[in-house]
Motif scaffolding. Structure first.
Motif, mmCIF file in Angstrom:
data_model
loop_
_atom_site.group_PDB
_atom_site.id
_atom_site.type_symbol
_atom_site.label_atom_id
_atom_site.label_comp_id
_atom_site.label_asym_id
_atom_site.label_seq_id
_atom_site.Cartn_x
_atom_site.Cartn_y
_atom_site.Cartn_z
ATOM 1 N N GLU A 178 0.812 -1.219 0.000
ATOM 2 C CA GLU A 178 0.000 0.000 0.000
ATOM 3 C C GLU A 178 0.845 1.269 0.000
ATOM 4 O O GLU A 178 0.349 2.346 -0.294
ATOM 5 N N MET A 179 2.135 1.136 0.315
ATOM 6 C CA MET A 179 3.021 2.299 0.287
ATOM 7 C C MET A 179 3.545 2.585 -1.112
ATOM 8 O O MET A 179 4.149 3.630 -1.353
ATOM 9 N N ASP A 180 3.305 1.660 -2.036
ATOM 10 C CA ASP A 180 3.720 1.846 -3.427
ATOM 11 C C ASP A 180 2.873 2.958 -4.048
ATOM 12 O O ASP A 180 1.653 2.826 -4.167
ATOM 13 N N MET A 181 3.508 4.026 -4.465
ATOM 14 C CA MET A 181 2.783 5.177 -4.994
ATOM 15 C C MET A 181 2.018 4.842 -6.266
ATOM 16 O O MET A 181 1.017 5.491 -6.593
ATOM 17 N N ASN A 182 2.459 3.827 -6.987
ATOM 18 C CA ASN A 182 1.755 3.417 -8.206
ATOM 19 C C ASN A 182 0.424 2.740 -7.902
ATOM 20 O O ASN A 182 -0.414 2.576 -8.794
ATOM 21 N N LYS A 183 0.243 2.310 -6.664
ATOM 22 C CA LYS A 183 -0.991 1.643 -6.266
ATOM 23 C C LYS A 183 -1.912 2.566 -5.469
ATOM 24 O O LYS A 183 -2.950 2.137 -4.975
ATOM 25 N N ARG A 184 -1.521 3.825 -5.332
ATOM 26 C CA ARG A 184 -2.304 4.762 -4.531
ATOM 27 C C ARG A 184 -2.872 5.872 -5.391
ATOM 28 O O ARG A 184 -2.307 6.238 -6.431
ATOM 29 N N SER A 185 -4.000 6.394 -4.966
ATOM 30 C CA SER A 185 -4.609 7.526 -5.664
ATOM 31 C C SER A 185 -4.195 8.822 -4.975
ATOM 32 O O SER A 185 -3.834 8.825 -3.797
ATOM 33 N N SER A 186 -4.266 9.897 -5.713
ATOM 34 C CA SER A 186 -3.911 11.196 -5.154
ATOM 35 C C SER A 186 -5.070 11.751 -4.337
ATOM 36 O O SER A 186 -6.212 11.755 -4.795
ATOM 37 N N ARG B 168 -7.772 5.857 -8.720
ATOM 38 C CA ARG B 168 -6.436 5.870 -9.316
ATOM 39 C C ARG B 168 -6.483 6.422 -10.742
ATOM 40 O O ARG B 168 -5.601 7.182 -11.156
ATOM 41 N N SER C 47 -7.027 10.104 -10.731
ATOM 42 C CA SER C 47 -5.854 10.823 -10.242
ATOM 43 C C SER C 47 -4.911 11.217 -11.367
ATOM 44 O O SER C 47 -4.049 12.085 -11.191
ATOM 45 N N GLN D 216 -7.530 10.263 1.306
ATOM 46 C CA GLN D 216 -6.225 10.632 1.849
ATOM 47 C C GLN D 216 -5.653 9.579 2.787
ATOM 48 O O GLN D 216 -4.435 9.544 3.016
#
Length: 364
Positions: free
Chosen positions: A106-114, A160, A163, A271
């Motif tokens: 979940e810390m992978d920025m590619n798997k997170r939305s802005s 995602r 974003s 967030q």
């Protein structure tokens, strides 16, 4: 221009499902919400209480369940399964490893939305439109009897994608059904067909449009369709919360599921990390059921990695959603969890204030 954007509208026919049009209007009672009929104003009221989707004629027929007698061997197997499922997750190397792996993913920025994509990327849709879309998708998931994981994956894909790419309001529902199509293929044994998703939108979109959007979503995701969601973390943390707990297992499970589904609707919850939302739902569920008992414990703190103070902002945000402080008229999630099927946890109320002492450090 602002007045025109907020007032121009279209209406639904009584026999039609939602259509995506650039024009907007409040739907009449007992008519499906049209996602194009959304105002940018958060004060506008959109009623979906009496709206229920009709079933597609072509597929997904309910199968009659045959009565099954349980043999002695099957009974022993079931008993063994119950014992295995009741194992303390903290004593399971696999459970701990899985949880740690999910935390790293979940810390992978590619798997997170802005958390700021509405203001930074989008210029034709608003948080209110997103809320109505997700509320509608909850009902679609119920209509097609999809697992909850499919719903959470769907919303993850939507956020995602939004974003990174600006989208017009008349394509928002298309994005929603395309993401649910991808998610259902990932999670479901028998996912709905493309025709079913076209039908549920009153054939506003043809198959080619849905398939094209599906390709765009998959290309954007780089075919990485299995990011960790709140539901993944909740499943593990619920088992930890039930260890030595006096509260009803069913009630705690359904109540925490209810709270995390409410968080799906609120754009401000984007967030928070999925693990934080899951831990906060457990915290608030325990507080709702037993407000006189501290809702967190050293065991939960050790297993989740979060102290009460780490969850404070998220817990209060979900608490406001539970109390419906904003007075939202969208009822899909609330009505869903008012049913006996979900132990009527949607009818439970929480105290208006959470004592500040509950967010202080727990003494060892």
């Amino acid at each position: 221009m602002d007045e025109q954007e907020n007032s121009v509208s279209t209406t639904l026919s009584s026999n039609k499902r939602p259509s995506m049009s650039p024009s907007l209007q409040i739907p009449a009672p007992k008519k499906r919400v049209v996602l194009g009929e959304i105002s940018n104003s958060t004060n506008d009221v959109v009623s979906t209480q009496n709206w229920a989707p009709k079933k597609p004629k072509s597929s997904l027929k309910k199968k009659k369940k045959k009565k099954k007698t349980t043999t002695k061997r099957e009974g022993e197997a079931l008993k063994t399964e119950i014992v295995v499922r009741s194992v303390d997750p903290r004593k399971s190397d696999y459970s701990s490893s899985i949880y740690s792996h999910l935390l790293s993913l979940e810390m992978d920025m590619n798997k997170r939305s802005s958390p700021s994509y509405m203001g930074r990327v989008q210029n034709d849709i608003s948080p209110n439109m997103r809320e109505i879309l997700v509320d509608w998708l909850v009902e679609v998931a119920e209509e097609y009897q999809l697992v909850t994981d499919t719903l959470f994956l769907t919303v993850s894909y939507i956020d995602r994608y939004l974003s990174s790419y600006a989208i017009s309001r008349n394509k928002l529902q298309l994005l929603g059904v395309a993401c649910m199509l991808v998610a259902s293929k990932y999670e479901e044994i028998c996912p709905p067909r493309v025709e079913d998703f076209c039908y549920i939108t009153d054939n506003t979109y043809i198959m080619e449009e849905v398939l094209e959007m599906e390709r765009d979503v998959l290309k954007f995701l780089n075919f990485d369709t299995g990011p960790p969601t709140t539901k993944n973390f909740l499943r593990i943390l619920t088992r930890a919360a039930l260890e030595n707990s006096k509260s009803s297992k069913t009630q705690l499970e359904f109540l925490s599921c209810y709270l995390v589904e409410l968080s799906l609707l609120d754009y401000s919850c984007v967030q928070f990390l999925p693990s934080v939302v899951a831990a906060s739902a457990i915290f608030l569920s325990r507080f709702t059921i037993q407000p006189e008992v501290h809702p967190w414990s050293l065991a939960l703190q050790s297993y989740s990695g979060y102290r009460p103070s780490d969850l404070k902002i998220c817990v209060r945000a979900i608490h406001d959603l539970q109390l419906n402080i904003k007075g939202s008229s969208l009822r899909a999630v609330r009505d869903k969890y008012r049913k006996p099927k979900y132990a009527c946890v949607g009818t439970l109320t929480s105290l208006p204030e959470i004592p500040a002492i509950y967010f202080e450090a727990i003494d060892i």
